[in-house]
Design an enzyme around this catalytic site. Sequence first.
Site, short mmCIF file in Angstrom:
data_model
loop_
_atom_site.label_atom_id
_atom_site.label_comp_id
_atom_site.label_asym_id
_atom_site.label_seq_id
_atom_site.Cartn_x
_atom_site.Cartn_y
_atom_site.Cartn_z
N LEU A 77 0.84 -1.21 0.00
CA LEU A 77 0.00 0.00 0.00
C LEU A 77 0.87 1.25 0.00
CD1 LEU A 77 -2.65 -1.11 2.65
CD2 LEU A 77 -2.68 -1.47 0.19
N PRO A 78 0.28 2.42 -0.28
CA PRO A 78 1.11 3.63 -0.39
C PRO A 78 1.86 4.04 0.88
CG PRO A 78 -1.05 3.98 -1.42
CD PRO A 78 -1.12 2.67 -0.69
N THR A 108 6.32 0.84 2.14
CA THR A 108 7.30 1.66 2.87
C THR A 108 6.53 2.57 3.81
OG1 THR A 108 8.74 1.66 0.93
CG2 THR A 108 9.21 3.28 2.66
N LYS A 183 15.12 0.83 4.74
CA LYS A 183 14.50 1.34 3.51
C LYS A 183 14.58 2.87 3.43
CE LYS A 183 11.93 1.70 -0.15
NZ LYS A 183 12.51 1.48 -1.47
N LYS A 258 7.28 11.31 0.63
CA LYS A 258 6.86 10.61 1.86
C LYS A 258 8.07 9.91 2.50
CE LYS A 258 5.85 6.54 1.23
NZ LYS A 258 5.74 5.10 1.14
#
Length: 306
Positions: A77-78, A108, A183, A258
């Site tokens: 998912l975003p 992420t 990440k 983000k």
Amino acid sequence: MRTAHPTRRGLRMTRIAFIGLGHMGLPMARNLLKAGFTLTVFDLVPAAMDELAKEGAVRASSALDAVQDADVVVSMLPASRHVEGLYLGDNGLLAALKPGTLVLECSTIAPDVARKVHQAAKARAIELLDAPVSGGTAGAAAGTLTFMIGGAASTLEKARSLFEAMGKNIFHAGPDGAGQVAKVCNNQVLAVQMIATAEAMAMGVANGLEPAVLAEIMRQSSGGNWALEKYNPWPGVMENAPASKGYSGGFMAELMAKDLGLAQEAAQASGSSTPMGALALQLYRLLLKQGKGKQDFSVVQQLFVE
Ligand code: NAD
């Protein structure tokens, strides 16, 4: 209404629910199908499911519907809020999964949110890994992603064959949330390299060089980096790069912003000095203000051209 695809039935007993079929999720799910796993898929966008249904996946009518009978859940998912919304709360998936279910959360998101979901999963005896990826849409399609995994090493071993169907490098980063920390460190480097590459390309071209010639010289020299190798931001230098397709596809600038925000939060939490990351975030915010958030993150090139 769910319709099973008979040709895929019984190939492997593991029943996977795959939630989130965007730029990354769709090719990742496809590789699980190709490896012979039985897949039920869900995305808020119905068209995303159509394609996989033709290839043998079962379409679900909701995320809760998708996880009925699932042995494994994979989500892509975003951002943090989508993951919290999917798993937590009274209507969240964790309340519906049977104990022992394996959850591979590949989005992420903020390390803190990942840890919160880990805790909630443990309370229900569900085995969860935070497993963000690197490698872009090309890596997702080729099944060569890098997975950076946080959580119990023993859970990773149980999930190894699933990761291997989607990726090439499977790293155990450390305990709960460690995959997300790895990440955001990686994506901070990626953003800084992309910006440095874009400004150098613009400067070289403005000083009379052919973009393809400059790109090749730098790629083979000490300035060489992933952007020059695989993802040149100058249109026309690399046929398959998003820059050559109007900056479409790939990794949206708003998702990079983000990730850079998450990196700044991590830096704040540890008191780390990350001036390059901070500047990268500011440049990506500028792009978002210009309405380019939905374009690939290499669109940062346009900040440096007339
Ligand atoms: P995307 O926006 O293309 O896909 C996200 C998908 O999730 C969309 O199809 C959306 O409809 C769906 N979705 C959102 N909420 C949902 C819900 N509650 N239930 C079901 N579906 C839902 O994003 P993407 O590029 O595929 O990225 C996914 C994640 O992977 C992000 O966290 C991103 O930062 C990360 N990532 C992306 C890339 C890349 O190159 N695109 C590379 C590495 C990591």
